[in-house]
Scaffold this motif. Structure first.
Motif, PDB file in Angstrom:
ATOM      1  N   ASP A   1       0.825  -1.214   0.000  1.00 40.31           N
ATOM      2  CA  ASP A   1       0.000   0.000   0.000  1.00 40.31           C
ATOM      3  C   ASP A   1       0.855   1.259   0.000  1.00 40.31           C
ATOM      4  O   ASP A   1       0.513   2.251  -0.643  1.00 40.31           O
ATOM      5  CB  ASP A   1      -0.952   0.013   1.198  1.00 40.31           C
ATOM      6  CG  ASP A   1      -2.103  -0.957   1.044  1.00 40.31           C
ATOM      7  OD1 ASP A   1      -2.350  -1.428  -0.092  1.00 40.31           O
ATOM      8  OD2 ASP A   1      -2.765  -1.255   2.053  1.00 40.31           O
TER       9      ASP A   1
ATOM     10  N   SER B   1      -1.727   3.304  -2.364  1.00 33.97           N
ATOM     11  CA  SER B   1      -3.148   2.949  -2.258  1.00 33.97           C
ATOM     12  C   SER B   1      -3.835   3.757  -1.162  1.00 33.97           C
ATOM     13  O   SER B   1      -3.317   3.891  -0.054  1.00 33.97           O
ATOM     14  CB  SER B   1      -3.307   1.461  -1.938  1.00 33.97           C
ATOM     15  OG  SER B   1      -2.828   0.673  -2.986  1.00 33.97           O
TER      16      SER B   1
ATOM     17  N   SER C   1      -6.967   2.916  -0.137  1.00 38.30           N
ATOM     18  CA  SER C   1      -7.867   2.045   0.627  1.00 38.30           C
ATOM     19  C   SER C   1      -7.400   0.594   0.586  1.00 38.30           C
ATOM     20  O   SER C   1      -6.650   0.181  -0.287  1.00 38.30           O
ATOM     21  CB  SER C   1      -9.286   2.134   0.067  1.00 38.30           C
ATOM     22  OG  SER C   1      -9.327   1.671  -1.262  1.00 38.30           O
ATOM     23  N   ARG C   2      -7.881  -0.142   1.568  1.00 34.35           N
ATOM     24  CA  ARG C   2      -7.631  -1.579   1.666  1.00 34.35           C
ATOM     25  C   ARG C   2      -8.862  -2.196   2.315  1.00 34.35           C
ATOM     26  O   ARG C   2      -9.288  -1.778   3.384  1.00 34.35           O
ATOM     27  CB  ARG C   2      -6.385  -1.835   2.521  1.00 34.35           C
ATOM     28  CG  ARG C   2      -6.127  -3.234   2.961  1.00 34.35           C
ATOM     29  CD  ARG C   2      -5.715  -4.183   1.885  1.00 34.35           C
ATOM     30  NE  ARG C   2      -4.569  -3.717   1.125  1.00 34.35           N
ATOM     31  CZ  ARG C   2      -4.227  -4.247  -0.046  1.00 34.35           C
ATOM     32  NH1 ARG C   2      -4.920  -5.232  -0.560  1.00 34.35           N
ATOM     33  NH2 ARG C   2      -3.204  -3.776  -0.718  1.00 34.35           N
TER      34      ARG C   2
ATOM     35  N   SER D   1      -6.291   2.684   3.820  1.00 29.14           N
ATOM     36  CA  SER D   1      -5.056   1.937   4.062  1.00 29.14           C
ATOM     37  C   SER D   1      -4.404   2.502   5.323  1.00 29.14           C
ATOM     38  O   SER D   1      -4.706   3.616   5.760  1.00 29.14           O
ATOM     39  CB  SER D   1      -4.125   2.054   2.860  1.00 29.14           C
ATOM     40  OG  SER D   1      -3.836   3.406   2.597  1.00 29.14           O
TER      41      SER D   1
END
Length: 66
Positions: free
Chosen positions: A20, A25, A27-28, A33
């Protein structure tokens, strides 16, 4: 087998934390994230350390610990 599966899951989690950060990134798994959540906390708390360095650094360290 259970121990092996747990080890693989820990390695996978650590890899995702690092991934990430590497690809930026936001989001996760339908949430922010880790490094993005840390950056938001940093901003709300108005800490003096540079936001990006702090959030990405902590995320990488936690990935290493995982």
């Amino acid at each position: 087998m259970i121990t092996l599966a747990a080890v693989v899951e820990y390695i996978h989690t650590a890899t995702l934390l690092h991934d990430d950060v590497i690809d930026g990134s936001d989001s996760r798994r339908h949430g922010p994230s880790l490094h993005r959540a840390l950056a938001d906390t940093h901003e709300r708390q108005r800490w003096r350390v540079e936001r990006r360095r702090f959030s990405e650094g902590v995320a990488v360290l936690l990935g290493n610990l995982a």
